[in-house]
Design an enzyme around this catalytic site. Structure first.
Site, short mmCIF file in Angstrom:
data_model
loop_
_atom_site.label_atom_id
_atom_site.label_comp_id
_atom_site.label_asym_id
_atom_site.label_seq_id
_atom_site.Cartn_x
_atom_site.Cartn_y
_atom_site.Cartn_z
N HIS A 1 28.62 12.83 72.89
CA HIS A 1 27.33 12.35 73.39
C HIS A 1 26.16 12.78 72.49
CE1 HIS A 1 29.44 11.88 77.53
NE2 HIS A 1 29.57 10.80 76.79
N HIS B 1 35.26 1.50 77.15
CA HIS B 1 35.89 2.38 78.15
C HIS B 1 34.76 3.20 78.77
CE1 HIS B 1 39.22 1.21 75.60
NE2 HIS B 1 40.05 1.63 76.54
N SER C 1 28.51 7.88 78.74
CA SER C 1 28.07 7.03 77.63
C SER C 1 27.30 5.78 78.09
CB SER C 1 29.24 6.66 76.71
OG SER C 1 30.30 6.09 77.44
N GLU D 1 35.32 -1.32 82.39
CA GLU D 1 36.01 -0.23 83.08
C GLU D 1 37.08 -0.83 83.97
OE1 GLU D 1 36.15 3.23 83.02
OE2 GLU D 1 37.74 2.73 84.45
N ASP E 1 39.76 -5.44 80.60
CA ASP E 1 40.29 -4.62 79.52
C ASP E 1 39.33 -4.62 78.33
OD1 ASP E 1 41.66 -3.54 77.39
OD2 ASP E 1 43.54 -4.54 77.84
N GLY E 2 38.69 -3.47 78.08
CA GLY E 2 37.70 -3.39 77.01
C GLY E 2 38.28 -3.65 75.63
N ASP F 1 36.25 4.61 73.58
CA ASP F 1 36.50 5.98 74.06
C ASP F 1 37.57 5.97 75.15
OD1 ASP F 1 36.20 8.68 74.74
OD2 ASP F 1 34.50 8.26 76.09
C1 LIG Z 1 37.34 8.88 78.52
S1 LIG Z 1 36.89 7.86 79.87
C2 LIG Z 1 35.34 7.18 79.37
C3 LIG Z 1 34.19 8.14 79.32
C4 LIG Z 1 32.88 7.50 78.90
N1 LIG Z 1 33.03 6.71 77.69
C5 LIG Z 1 31.81 8.55 78.66
O1 LIG Z 1 31.67 9.05 77.54
O2 LIG Z 1 31.07 8.84 79.60
C6 LIG Z 1 37.96 6.48 79.68
C7 LIG Z 1 37.81 5.43 80.77
O3 LIG Z 1 38.47 4.23 80.35
C8 LIG Z 1 39.03 3.59 81.49
N2 LIG Z 1 40.06 2.66 80.96
C9 LIG Z 1 41.36 2.89 80.64
N3 LIG Z 1 41.90 1.81 80.04
C10 LIG Z 1 40.92 0.88 79.95
C11 LIG Z 1 40.83 -0.43 79.39
N4 LIG Z 1 41.89 -0.99 78.78
N5 LIG Z 1 39.66 -1.11 79.48
C12 LIG Z 1 38.58 -0.55 80.08
N6 LIG Z 1 38.60 0.69 80.63
C13 LIG Z 1 39.74 1.40 80.56
C14 LIG Z 1 39.55 4.74 82.31
O4 LIG Z 1 39.71 4.36 83.66
C15 LIG Z 1 38.45 5.80 82.10
O5 LIG Z 1 37.49 5.71 83.12
#
Ligand SMILES: C[S@@+](CC[C@H](N)C(=O)[O-])C[C@H]1O[C@@H](n2cnc3c(N)ncnc32)[C@H](O)[C@@H]1O
Length: 296
Positions: free
Chosen positions: A19, A42, A100, A118, A148-149, A169
């Site tokens: 961050h 993500h 983020s 998400e 799916d991101g 991420d």
């Molecule tokens: C490490 S966390 C994200 C933290 C965030 N980026 C932050 O810095 O505040 C990863 C997130 O990705 C989500 N996730 C997992 N696979 C995903 C996908 N294919 N597409 C979107 N989100 C996904 C998970 O549920 C989780 O909430």
């Protein structure tokens, strides 16, 4: 697949590294009037209560944000990050922590846009709710998707703004995430070569990590690569002893400031005598660099 909840890890040492750097990138993009698009592949929940049972149970912020708050003479990049945390906590107690998506959306202007992805069925409604709390002139351009991101970011490239930041991420719970990260950024670059792509990864003892690091550093683009180990790896291989940030097409100002900031972060977050950092930069070819400066 959905066992990961970021609330257990919010404000830990890896979040601090991620961050601090991400805030620096956003601030750089805000220096020009031209609008830009942020895609967070993500996103997580966007906002975390560090007094929630999950945060308290893991106690991870004690060796992350808490140390930063207690330290002296933070470098500018860290100060900007602390300002973002302070904005959320006017009473000065640092209870709420910006993820983020919050860091980005709270800074956007009316000419900027945001897309957050998400997939978790419980995190997605939290993300939607939390981002609605932000009073931003970009409100109509803030979009969240339960999709799916990895896949969907490619469809958004290039963004209409032609200036853009993508943050990737994932939780890396699945080993396949390492390959998906690389494949996704390769597709982004094919469509939008000037994109600033920000990749977070955990430093754990896995061949997938070493392979991702190698492949990233072989990319024929300008990059900035910072990694920070806060302690020696555990003998049993468990635990997160460090993390890394790889930035493709980094803002010039960040490249200049990061080495000193990494030094300070390492000193402040060190949990034993084996804490260390690396900060490497590969320059762009002069012609591309000039083109990038116009685009940024
Ligand atoms: C490490 S966390 C994200 C933290 C965030 N980026 C932050 O810095 O505040 C990863 C997130 O990705 C989500 N996730 C997992 N696979 C995903 C996908 N294919 N597409 C979107 N989100 C996904 C998970 O549920 C989780 O909430």
């Amino acid at each position: 697949m959905f066992s990961y909840r970021h609330a257990f890890h919010a404000a830990n040492h890896a979040d601090v590294l991620k961050h601090v750097i991400y805030t620096g990138i956003l601030d750089h993009y805000l220096q020009k009037e031209t609008g830009f698009t942020v895609v967070d592949t993500h996103a997580g929940a966007g906002l975390y209560d560090l007094e929630h049972d999950w945060s308290q149970q893991s106690g991870e912020c004690v060796d992350g944000l808490d140390r930063i708050l207690e330290a002296d003479k933070a470098p500018n990049l860290v100060e900007a990050y602390l300002d973002a945390v302070a904005e959320l906590n006017p009473d000065g107690l640092a209870r709420y922590y910006p993820g983020s998506p919050w860091l980005a959306v709270s800074k956007l202007r009316k000419q900027d846009s945001f897309h957050g992805f998400e997939l978790h069925p419980n995190e997605y409604p939290l993300l939607q709710h939390n981002l609605q709390l932000i009073r931003t002139p970009a409100k109509r351009r803030v979009h969240v998707h339960a999709e799916d991101g990895f896949k969907e970011v490619i469809r958004l490239m290039p963004p209409h703004t032609r200036r853009g930041i993508v943050i990737i991420d994932p939780s890396y719970e699945a080993k396949t995430d390492y390959k998906k990260v690389f494949d996704t950024l390769s597709e982004i670059l094919k469509r939008f070569a000037q994109c600033c792509i920000v990749i977070w990864y955990p430093v754990v003892q896995r061949e997938e990590v070493r392979s991702l690091q190698r492949r990233l550093e072989q990319l024929p683009v300008e990059w900035l690569h910072a990694s920070l180990n806060v302690k020696a790896p555990q003998k049993d291989g468990f635990g997160l002893h460090g993390s890394g940030m790889f930035i493709i097409n980094p803002p010039w100002g960040l490249t200049k400031e990061l080495p000193q900031t990494m030094k300070w972060l390492t000193k402040t977050l060190a949990q034993d005598g084996q804490a260390s950092f690396s900060c490497r930069h590969k320059e762009a070819k002069p012609v591309r660099r000039a083109k990038r400066d116009e685009d940024e």
